[in-house]
Design a protein around this motif. Structure first.
Motif, short mmCIF file in Angstrom:
data_model
loop_
_atom_site.label_atom_id
_atom_site.label_comp_id
_atom_site.label_asym_id
_atom_site.label_seq_id
_atom_site.Cartn_x
_atom_site.Cartn_y
_atom_site.Cartn_z
N LEU A 170 -27.25 1.93 -93.20
CA LEU A 170 -26.31 2.48 -92.24
C LEU A 170 -26.89 3.74 -91.62
O LEU A 170 -27.56 4.50 -92.32
N ARG A 171 -26.68 3.91 -90.33
CA ARG A 171 -27.08 5.14 -89.65
C ARG A 171 -25.82 5.85 -89.20
O ARG A 171 -24.99 5.29 -88.48
N LYS A 172 -25.71 7.12 -89.63
CA LYS A 172 -24.52 7.90 -89.28
C LYS A 172 -24.47 8.09 -87.78
O LYS A 172 -25.47 8.40 -87.14
N ARG A 173 -23.28 7.92 -87.23
CA ARG A 173 -23.10 8.06 -85.78
C ARG A 173 -23.45 9.49 -85.36
O ARG A 173 -23.34 10.44 -86.14
N LEU A 224 -24.18 13.52 -94.67
CA LEU A 224 -25.43 13.34 -93.94
C LEU A 224 -25.34 13.95 -92.54
O LEU A 224 -24.26 13.99 -91.95
N PRO A 225 -26.47 14.37 -91.99
CA PRO A 225 -26.46 14.84 -90.61
C PRO A 225 -26.34 13.65 -89.65
O PRO A 225 -26.63 12.51 -90.03
N PRO A 226 -25.90 13.89 -88.41
CA PRO A 226 -25.86 12.79 -87.43
C PRO A 226 -27.23 12.11 -87.34
O PRO A 226 -28.26 12.78 -87.33
N GLU A 273 -15.71 -0.25 -86.91
CA GLU A 273 -14.52 0.57 -86.75
C GLU A 273 -14.83 2.06 -86.64
O GLU A 273 -14.17 2.79 -85.92
N THR A 274 -15.87 2.52 -87.34
CA THR A 274 -16.17 3.95 -87.40
C THR A 274 -17.24 4.41 -86.42
O THR A 274 -17.39 5.61 -86.21
N GLY A 275 -18.01 3.48 -85.88
CA GLY A 275 -19.06 3.85 -84.95
C GLY A 275 -20.40 4.12 -85.60
O GLY A 275 -21.37 4.45 -84.91
N MET A 327 -37.00 10.65 -90.63
CA MET A 327 -35.85 11.17 -91.34
C MET A 327 -35.73 10.44 -92.67
O MET A 327 -35.99 9.26 -92.78
N SER A 328 -35.32 11.15 -93.68
CA SER A 328 -35.23 10.56 -95.01
C SER A 328 -33.99 9.69 -95.14
O SER A 328 -33.08 9.75 -94.33
N GLU A 329 -34.00 8.91 -96.19
CA GLU A 329 -32.89 8.02 -96.48
C GLU A 329 -32.20 8.50 -97.76
O GLU A 329 -32.84 9.04 -98.65
N THR A 330 -30.91 8.27 -97.82
CA THR A 330 -30.14 8.55 -99.03
C THR A 330 -29.76 7.21 -99.63
O THR A 330 -29.30 6.32 -98.91
N LEU A 331 -29.93 7.06 -100.93
CA LEU A 331 -29.61 5.81 -101.62
C LEU A 331 -28.26 5.94 -102.31
O LEU A 331 -28.00 6.93 -103.01
N LEU A 332 -27.42 4.94 -102.11
CA LEU A 332 -26.12 4.86 -102.78
C LEU A 332 -26.06 3.52 -103.50
O LEU A 332 -26.03 2.47 -102.87
N ASP A 333 -26.04 3.57 -104.83
CA ASP A 333 -25.99 2.36 -105.64
C ASP A 333 -24.55 2.14 -106.10
O ASP A 333 -24.04 2.88 -106.94
#
Length: 77
Positions: A71-74, A27-29, A52-54, A1-7
């Protein structure tokens, strides 16, 4: 799965976490978000946000004053 970069370098608390939260929504789960931050508070803010968010915190490293968080989206509830 690809990664998204946030600077978010140069932004102060709470903006790095707020922008990461917004980016995670698109982002998808299971999607991964790589965040680059220079705010010293980010070292505590991102682990607390994930707890806190999971969302998963897969990496938290600092090099040369720049924090790199992965970070990996829950998964969907």
């Amino acid at each position: 799965m690809s990664e998204t970069l946030l600077d978010v370098q140069g932004l102060s608390c709470p903006l790095p976490v707020l922008k990461a939260n917004k980016a995670l929504r698109s982002l998808p789960p299971g999607g991964r978000l790589v965040v680059l931050a220079t705010d010293p508070a980010a070292a505590k803010d991102f682990p607390a946000f994930c707890a806190e968010t999971g969302h998963g915190l897969e990496e938290a490293k600092e090099a040369g004053g720049v924090w790199r968080f992965v970070l990996r989206k829950r998964e969907a509830a």
